[in-house]
Design a protein around this motif. Structure first.
Motif, PDB file in Angstrom:
ATOM      1  N   SER A  56      68.763 -31.258  56.023  1.00 19.13           N
ATOM      2  CA  SER A  56      69.867 -31.439  55.090  1.00 19.13           C
ATOM      3  C   SER A  56      70.809 -30.245  55.161  1.00 19.13           C
ATOM      4  O   SER A  56      70.380 -29.109  55.401  1.00 19.13           O
ATOM      5  CB  SER A  56      69.331 -31.601  53.664  1.00 19.13           C
ATOM      6  N   GLY A  57      72.068 -30.517  54.955  1.00 21.30           N
ATOM      7  CA  GLY A  57      73.068 -29.460  54.915  1.00 21.30           C
ATOM      8  C   GLY A  57      73.339 -28.818  56.250  1.00 21.30           C
ATOM      9  O   GLY A  57      73.780 -27.666  56.306  1.00 21.30           O
TER      10      GLY A  57
ATOM     11  N   GLY B 105      70.245 -36.622  54.985  1.00 24.54           N
ATOM     12  CA  GLY B 105      70.680 -35.663  53.978  1.00 24.54           C
ATOM     13  C   GLY B 105      72.159 -35.381  54.107  1.00 24.54           C
ATOM     14  O   GLY B 105      72.901 -36.103  54.774  1.00 24.54           O
ATOM     15  N   ASN B 106      72.594 -34.311  53.486  1.00 28.79           N
ATOM     16  CA  ASN B 106      74.006 -33.944  53.490  1.00 28.79           C
ATOM     17  C   ASN B 106      74.356 -33.238  54.802  1.00 28.79           C
ATOM     18  O   ASN B 106      74.664 -32.050  54.823  1.00 28.79           O
ATOM     19  CB  ASN B 106      74.305 -33.041  52.283  1.00 28.79           C
ATOM     20  N   ASN B 107      74.296 -33.981  55.884  1.00 27.93           N
ATOM     21  CA  ASN B 107      74.550 -33.414  57.203  1.00 27.93           C
ATOM     22  C   ASN B 107      75.867 -33.927  57.767  1.00 27.93           C
ATOM     23  O   ASN B 107      76.426 -34.912  57.294  1.00 27.93           O
ATOM     24  CB  ASN B 107      73.422 -33.812  58.167  1.00 27.93           C
ATOM     25  N   LYS B 108      76.358 -33.255  58.803  1.00 24.48           N
ATOM     26  CA  LYS B 108      77.472 -33.775  59.582  1.00 24.48           C
ATOM     27  C   LYS B 108      77.121 -33.650  61.056  1.00 24.48           C
ATOM     28  O   LYS B 108      76.290 -32.831  61.446  1.00 24.48           O
ATOM     29  CB  LYS B 108      78.787 -33.070  59.257  1.00 24.48           C
TER      30      LYS B 108
END
Length: 217
Positions: free
Chosen positions: A176-177, A204-207
């Motif tokens: 995540s992240g 998760g909060n990924n790019k």
């Protein structure tokens, strides 16, 4: 030394004898169809990816066209156990790719199924990825994504089978992240990259961003 005399290294373009650490001679190097894409700009690869998944940035080193030199180079990398090709291609990439202040947090490459890995003896993308990791000082993870099914080579599949990538890959741990750079050898439909990208995005909060050695454009 004796092997070098009996089986000299030859240029993939013109068949001239060249240094053992090279893939092509200086003249043929000038014939390689480099894309000159900017990692941050909008171009063909980014447009294609955005139709399939949210992508931050994209880069392709070479154009992949019928009978051009980049196709021969990729073939050497994938099917002829030319592991040194991965190091050379990583060097060419590092000379053309600048992350500026948006360096990814992690490098991953498209995985082979364990059976395919055993058959081939190595993953052609691992050495390429590891060389980039060393140059850019970005960690890599060869185990974050696993391939769930054994399948024949992408080059041997028809277009319909290339689209059938659902559930082909899965993520092996929580993440995540993170900004993850997904690395593949050849960009065709983009469906393989999309399947992996969604695994990372949904975790998760990924790019994600994308780097390919060659693009079929």
């Amino acid at each position: 030394m004796i092997l070098d005399l009996l089986f000299p290294n030859r240029c993939l373009g013109c068949n001239r004898i060249i240094d053992a650490d090279l893939l092509v001679c200086e003249l043929c190097f000038q014939q390689i169809d480099f894309t000159h894409f900017n990692y941050f700009d909008d171009h063909f690869i980014k447009e294609k990816c955005r139709l399939l998944f949210p992508v931050a940035h994209t880069f392709a080193l070479m154009q992949f066209k019928k009978e051009n030199l980049s196709r021969k180079i990729i073939h050497e990398l994938k099917y002829k156990s030319r592991e040194k090709a991965g190091k050379i291609l990583a060097e060419w990439t590092s000379e053309r790719l600048e992350f500026k202040d948006e360096k990814p947090d992690l490098l991953i490459s498209v995985p082979l199924h364990p059976k395919k890995l055993k058959e081939r003896g190595y993953n052609q993308l691992h050495i390429f990825t590891e060389q980039l990791s060393e140059f850019y000082e970005i960690p890599f993870d060869h185990h974050l994504i696993k391939r769930n099914y054994y399948s024949k080579a992408q080059a041997l599949k028809d277009k319909q089978h290339r689209l059938e990538t659902e559930n082909t890959f899965s993520i092996t741990r929580a993440i995540s992240g993170k900004h993850v750079l997904i690395i593949d050898d050849v960009f065709t439909t983009g469906n393989t990259l999309a399947t992996i990208a969604w695994e990372i995005l949904n975790a998760g909060n990924n790019k994600v961003s994308v780097l390919v050695i060659a693009a079929d454009i």
